[in-house]
Design a protein around this motif. Structure first.
Motif, PDB file in Angstrom:
ATOM      1  N   ASN A  15       7.749  30.245 -13.324  1.00 43.38           N
ATOM      2  CA  ASN A  15       6.759  30.705 -13.760  1.00 43.38           C
ATOM      3  C   ASN A  15       5.936  31.741 -14.866  1.00 43.38           C
ATOM      4  O   ASN A  15       6.786  31.873 -14.772  1.00 43.38           O
ATOM      5  N   GLN A  16       5.009  31.242 -15.379  1.00 40.65           N
ATOM      6  CA  GLN A  16       5.111  31.241 -16.442  1.00 40.65           C
ATOM      7  C   GLN A  16       4.560  33.297 -16.436  1.00 40.65           C
ATOM      8  O   GLN A  16       5.463  33.823 -17.148  1.00 40.65           O
ATOM      9  N   SER A  17       4.212  33.514 -15.516  1.00 38.42           N
ATOM     10  CA  SER A  17       3.899  35.489 -14.728  1.00 38.42           C
ATOM     11  C   SER A  17       4.981  35.870 -14.919  1.00 38.42           C
ATOM     12  O   SER A  17       5.605  37.182 -14.972  1.00 38.42           O
ATOM     13  N   GLU A  18       6.578  34.963 -14.571  1.00 42.77           N
ATOM     14  CA  GLU A  18       7.957  36.095 -14.680  1.00 42.77           C
ATOM     15  C   GLU A  18       8.530  35.867 -15.737  1.00 42.77           C
ATOM     16  O   GLU A  18       9.063  37.177 -16.422  1.00 42.77           O
ATOM     17  N   LEU A  19       7.820  34.828 -16.190  1.00 43.24           N
ATOM     18  CA  LEU A  19       8.279  34.296 -18.300  1.00 43.24           C
ATOM     19  C   LEU A  19       7.512  35.912 -18.222  1.00 43.24           C
ATOM     20  O   LEU A  19       8.057  36.632 -20.052  1.00 43.24           O
ATOM     21  N   ASP A  20       7.197  36.256 -18.877  1.00 43.35           N
ATOM     22  CA  ASP A  20       5.768  36.996 -19.723  1.00 43.35           C
ATOM     23  C   ASP A  20       5.946  38.437 -19.538  1.00 43.35           C
ATOM     24  O   ASP A  20       6.192  39.218 -19.982  1.00 43.35           O
ATOM     25  N   GLU A  21       6.719  38.938 -17.684  1.00 39.30           N
ATOM     26  CA  GLU A  21       7.117  39.818 -17.672  1.00 39.30           C
ATOM     27  C   GLU A  21       8.762  40.197 -18.013  1.00 39.30           C
ATOM     28  O   GLU A  21       8.687  40.633 -18.422  1.00 39.30           O
ATOM     29  N   ALA A  22       9.709  38.706 -18.511  1.00 38.04           N
ATOM     30  CA  ALA A  22      10.720  39.473 -18.889  1.00 38.04           C
ATOM     31  C   ALA A  22      10.616  39.612 -20.749  1.00 38.04           C
ATOM     32  O   ALA A  22      10.759  40.356 -21.207  1.00 38.04           O
ATOM     33  N   VAL A  23       9.841  38.988 -20.928  1.00 38.86           N
ATOM     34  CA  VAL A  23       9.067  39.006 -22.521  1.00 38.86           C
ATOM     35  C   VAL A  23       8.638  40.208 -22.365  1.00 38.86           C
ATOM     36  O   VAL A  23       9.116  41.390 -23.374  1.00 38.86           O
ATOM     37  N   GLU A  24       7.815  41.418 -21.716  1.00 41.96           N
ATOM     38  CA  GLU A  24       7.416  43.082 -21.863  1.00 41.96           C
ATOM     39  C   GLU A  24       8.445  43.311 -21.649  1.00 41.96           C
ATOM     40  O   GLU A  24       8.155  45.027 -22.721  1.00 41.96           O
TER      41      GLU A  24
END
Length: 356
Positions: A196-205
């Motif tokens: 899930n790209q949004s979950e990866l984005d949240e981890a990056v943030e």
């Protein structure tokens, strides 16, 4: 945990020993190689006891060249364009699957591995390599938090100690690998295999927000920074921290309550290996129960070698930092290779964090 007998070489100082001296010996010329059997090993830094290589050479007459890599990405990149002459390599489970898909591994001849039966049954039918056609397990372990007890105080039970708590700003080291992305995902309550790209984005943030408090993203030497007093907390592999705990009893290790990575490093033969027979002999030497137990007692990682377990002291077998409890194991996940598109998602996520 009991002290290991006569630990002359510490993990990183092992690069001063004869094991690493072999790493700078050039490849033998073909004329000389034809006269003297050899095997070329490509392994993680200091991931063996100092006696095994000389003992193998004495027993077999096979000369060992021993080269080191610092990450799976380095190993993969070095061999992706063509094998420069390596025989036995030590990738982690998800990278084994990635290398199988890329046709970078040679099939193993189980008939040449007389000690293969020493491996525990639960390790033999591995999801990343069914029937162990290309790999044999070497060691396994966890990622967690290494810390200095006198400074941190209470056990850091959550990844929040690294990612959101400002108390130890400037005294924290993370890894410059996907392991940091995995830890952030577990802290957020997601699978470390998410697509899930949004979950990866949240981890990056989360990690970018934490960067001002992070001293360094280390290339698998967080335990050295911890031992030297340069950091008080680090994301690291359990055995690495356990080894420096032998030198400083103010250090400790914990798997946070959110869980973390469960990994397995394997022995494989690289496609195009010039010394296939000798490679099998080396792998079989490592699979011997006494040899596997000696290495396990030295490097303090859990062994998949069931016959070796019977030879290890109770202090090691009962240490939860080495062999986690069932409750901890239930919170851990293996990383899975899910194709190049997903691998690129994780590569891009890490790049965004490191470049921010």
């Amino acid at each position: 945990m009991s002290k290991l007998p006569s630990r002359v070489f510490t993990r990183r100082r092992l690069v001063q020993s004869g094991v690493a001296v072999a790493a700078v010996v050039p490849f033998l010329p073909k004329s000389l190689a034809a006269q003297q059997r050899q095997v070329v090993i490509y392994n993680w830094d200091s991931y063996i006891d100092p006696g095994s290589i000389p003992d193998f050479e004495r027993q077999t007459g096979i000369r060992v060249r021993y080269d080191l890599f610092a990450s799976n990405a380095e190993l993969f990149g070095r061999l992706r364009a063509g094998n420069p002459g390596y025989d036995v390599i030590f990738p982690t489970n998800d990278w084994v699957a990635r290398m199988i898909a890329a046709d970078m591994l040679a099939p193993l001849d189980h008939g040449r591995l007389s000690n293969l039966g020493n491996i525990g049954a639960k390790f033999m039918d591995a999801p990343h390599d069914p029937e162990r056609a290309f790999s044999v397990p070497y060691f396994w372990g966890t990622t967690g938090i290494g810390y200095r007890k006198s400074v941190v105080g209470q056990t850091p039970e959550s990844w929040s100690t690294l990612f959101t708590d400002p108390t130890h700003a400037g005294r924290i080291a993370l890894l410059n690998s996907d392991d940091t992305i995995y830890a952030a995902l577990k802290y957020l309550g997601y699978s470390l295999n998410t697509t899930n790209q949004s979950e990866l984005d949240e981890a990056v943030e989360l990690l970018i927000a934490a960067k001002p408090r992070i001293r360094t993203f280390a290339p698998d030497n967080g335990e050295d920074l911890l031992l030297a007093g340069e950091v008080d907390l680090c994301l690291e592999y359990n055995g690495d921290i356990l080894q420096v705990m032998e030198e400083d009893d103010d250090l400790s290790y914990v798997v946070p309550q959110e869980g973390g990575l469960l990994w397995e490093d394997d022995m494989c033969i690289a496609r195009g290996a010039p010394n296939v027979e000798e490679a099998h002999e080396f792998i079989d030497y490592i699979l011997d129960a006494e040899n596997a137990a000696r290495i396990a007692e030295y490097i303090l990682y859990p062994t998949p070698n069931e016959a070796a377990l019977a030879l290890l002291p109770e202090e090691i077998l009962n240490n939860p930092a080495i062999y986690p409890s069932e409750a901890t194991m239930a919170k851990l996940e293996y990383a899975r290779y899910q194709g190049e598109d997903v691998a690129k998602m994780y590569d891009d996520a890490l790049t965004r964090v490191l470049a921010a």
